[in-house]
Enzyme design. Structure first.
Site, mmCIF file in Angstrom:
data_model
loop_
_atom_site.group_PDB
_atom_site.id
_atom_site.type_symbol
_atom_site.label_atom_id
_atom_site.label_comp_id
_atom_site.label_asym_id
_atom_site.label_seq_id
_atom_site.Cartn_x
_atom_site.Cartn_y
_atom_site.Cartn_z
ATOM 1 C CB SER A 45 3.377 1.392 2.373
ATOM 2 O OG SER A 45 3.050 1.804 3.669
ATOM 3 C CE1 TYR A 94 0.139 -3.245 3.150
ATOM 4 C CE2 TYR A 94 1.225 -1.823 4.737
ATOM 5 C CZ TYR A 94 0.530 -1.990 3.559
ATOM 6 O OH TYR A 94 0.224 -0.895 2.771
HETATM 7 N N1 LIG Z 1 -4.747 3.394 2.835
HETATM 8 C C1 LIG Z 1 -3.560 3.473 3.392
HETATM 9 O O1 LIG Z 1 -3.419 3.959 4.535
HETATM 10 C C2 LIG Z 1 -2.356 3.016 2.617
HETATM 11 C C3 LIG Z 1 -1.087 3.445 3.048
HETATM 12 C C4 LIG Z 1 0.034 3.042 2.347
HETATM 13 C C5 LIG Z 1 -0.098 2.225 1.240
HETATM 14 N N2 LIG Z 1 -1.337 1.814 0.853
HETATM 15 C C6 LIG Z 1 -1.419 0.930 -0.311
HETATM 16 O O2 LIG Z 1 -2.249 1.512 -1.269
HETATM 17 C C7 LIG Z 1 -2.792 0.495 -2.124
HETATM 18 C C8 LIG Z 1 -4.268 0.730 -2.293
HETATM 19 O O3 LIG Z 1 -4.933 0.525 -1.057
HETATM 20 P P1 LIG Z 1 -6.143 1.439 -0.553
HETATM 21 O O4 LIG Z 1 -5.657 2.327 0.528
HETATM 22 O O5 LIG Z 1 -6.831 2.063 -1.720
HETATM 23 O O6 LIG Z 1 -7.044 0.332 0.156
HETATM 24 P P2 LIG Z 1 -8.460 -0.291 -0.306
HETATM 25 O O7 LIG Z 1 -9.462 0.791 -0.408
HETATM 26 O O8 LIG Z 1 -8.693 -1.408 0.663
HETATM 27 O O9 LIG Z 1 -8.154 -0.856 -1.777
HETATM 28 C C9 LIG Z 1 -7.360 -2.018 -1.922
HETATM 29 C C10 LIG Z 1 -7.295 -2.437 -3.363
HETATM 30 O O10 LIG Z 1 -6.617 -3.689 -3.428
HETATM 31 C C11 LIG Z 1 -7.493 -4.678 -3.981
HETATM 32 N N3 LIG Z 1 -7.392 -5.922 -3.211
HETATM 33 C C12 LIG Z 1 -7.424 -6.059 -1.864
HETATM 34 N N4 LIG Z 1 -7.353 -7.357 -1.519
HETATM 35 C C13 LIG Z 1 -7.289 -8.062 -2.680
HETATM 36 C C14 LIG Z 1 -7.199 -9.450 -3.000
HETATM 37 N N5 LIG Z 1 -7.151 -10.386 -2.038
HETATM 38 N N6 LIG Z 1 -7.152 -9.801 -4.299
HETATM 39 C C15 LIG Z 1 -7.180 -8.868 -5.287
HETATM 40 N N7 LIG Z 1 -7.282 -7.543 -5.043
HETATM 41 C C16 LIG Z 1 -7.320 -7.138 -3.767
HETATM 42 C C17 LIG Z 1 -8.897 -4.127 -3.843
HETATM 43 O O11 LIG Z 1 -9.721 -4.655 -4.860
HETATM 44 P P3 LIG Z 1 -11.292 -4.935 -4.542
HETATM 45 O O12 LIG Z 1 -11.863 -3.650 -4.026
HETATM 46 O O13 LIG Z 1 -11.820 -5.395 -5.848
HETATM 47 O O14 LIG Z 1 -11.300 -5.991 -3.497
HETATM 48 C C18 LIG Z 1 -8.666 -2.617 -4.006
HETATM 49 O O15 LIG Z 1 -8.586 -2.278 -5.360
HETATM 50 C C19 LIG Z 1 -2.442 -0.827 -1.464
HETATM 51 O O16 LIG Z 1 -1.344 -1.421 -2.126
HETATM 52 C C20 LIG Z 1 -2.041 -0.428 -0.050
HETATM 53 O O17 LIG Z 1 -1.128 -1.338 0.532
HETATM 54 C C21 LIG Z 1 -2.470 2.191 1.515
#
Ligand SMILES: NC(=O)c1ccc[n+]([C@@H]2O[C@H](COP(=O)([O-])OP(=O)(O)OC[C@H]3O[C@@H](n4cnc5c(N)ncnc54)[C@H](OP(=O)(O)O)[C@@H]3O)[C@@H](O)[C@H]2O)c1
Length: 202
Positions: A76, A89
């Site tokens: 991130s 985080y």
């Molecule tokens: N969105 C942003 O602004 C942003 C920015 C920088 C980095 N990121 C990173 O990008 C990655 C993907 O996130 P996203 O933006 O796509 O968010 P998201 O839509 O909330 O997806 C999160 C993913 O992580 C899994 N996950 C969450 N909590 C979990 C748990 N307790 N146990 C197992 N799996 C879990 C979810 O699986 P389920 O759906 O099956 O629960 C889903 O596949 C993450 O590593 C996040 O830190 C996101």
């Protein structure tokens, strides 16, 4: 542990050849003053963001080395500086970035490499799960998941070790880190290989 074993068994059985791409994407964050919302939530965050990534990579690395491939680690822009009100985080994502870059150096000369992907605000379920009200982050500051994925695969194809997606995020990462982390990783690898690795006794 069971998941990695099952994935490896599946790949060996159903897809007996070809390179392997492991994407460590799962992760979540939480806004508030530590330890809000509670300590168990903070520890679970470390389990998902850090522990699972190390475990999956460690368990699948023999297969990756056997067949060649890559590990894409989703970090991130929070990786580049301490992130008050998201302290755990941000620190977990700093781990992901540094660990990914260090591992890439260790794997230099093998048929496996790693890529650390650093997105900034991206449209997904992330903010809602992290406790923010819907629409709290301006759309103009966010990228779509498709944009992030396209940039991540572009970086993988061009052999980068680190990609920060989008120019606004690049500015934020640059301000948060001097000098460039990928260069620091390369330099540190050379120093540690020369002055520490040779002294290891096992
Ligand atoms: N969105 C942003 O602004 C942003 C920015 C920088 C980095 N990121 C990173 O990008 C990655 C993907 O996130 P996203 O933006 O796509 O968010 P998201 O839509 O909330 O997806 C999160 C993913 O992580 C899994 N996950 C969450 N909590 C979990 C748990 N307790 N146990 C197992 N799996 C879990 C979810 O699986 P389920 O759906 O099956 O629960 C889903 O596949 C993450 O590593 C996040 O830190 C996101």
């Amino acid at each position: 542990m069971r998941a990695a074993g099952a994935v490896e068994a599946f790949l060996r059985r159903e897809v007996p050849g070809g390179r392997v791409l492991l994407i460590n994407n799962s992760g979540f964050g939480s806004y508030g003053r530590f330890p809000e919302p509670n300590l168990a939530h903070q520890l679970e965050m470390l389990d998902v963001n850090v522990r699972a990534l190390v475990q999956l990579t460690g368990l699948l690395l023999p297969l990756l080395r056997e067949r060649g491939g890559a590990v894409m680690n989703i970090a991130s822009t929070a990786s580049f500086q301490p992130t008050a009100f998201m302290a755990t985080y941000g620190a977990s994502k700093a781990f992901v970035l540094n660990w990914s870059l260090a591992l890439n150096e260790e794997l230099r000369g093998t048929n496996v490499r790693t890529l650390a992907v650093c997105p900034g605000a991206t449209e997904s379920e992330f903010d809602l799960r992290a406790g923010l009200a819907k629409g709290s982050v301006a759309k103009s500051l966010s990228m779509t998941s498709e944009e992030v994925v396209t940039m991540a695969f572009g970086a993988l194809a061009s052999g980068q070790a680190l990609v920060v997606t989008g120019w606004k995020n690049k500015v934020s990462a640059f301000v948060g880190s001097f000098p460039a982390r990928a260069l620091v990783a390369r330099f540190a690898a050379k120093v540690l290989a020369r002055f520490r690795l040779k002294q290891v006794q096992r």
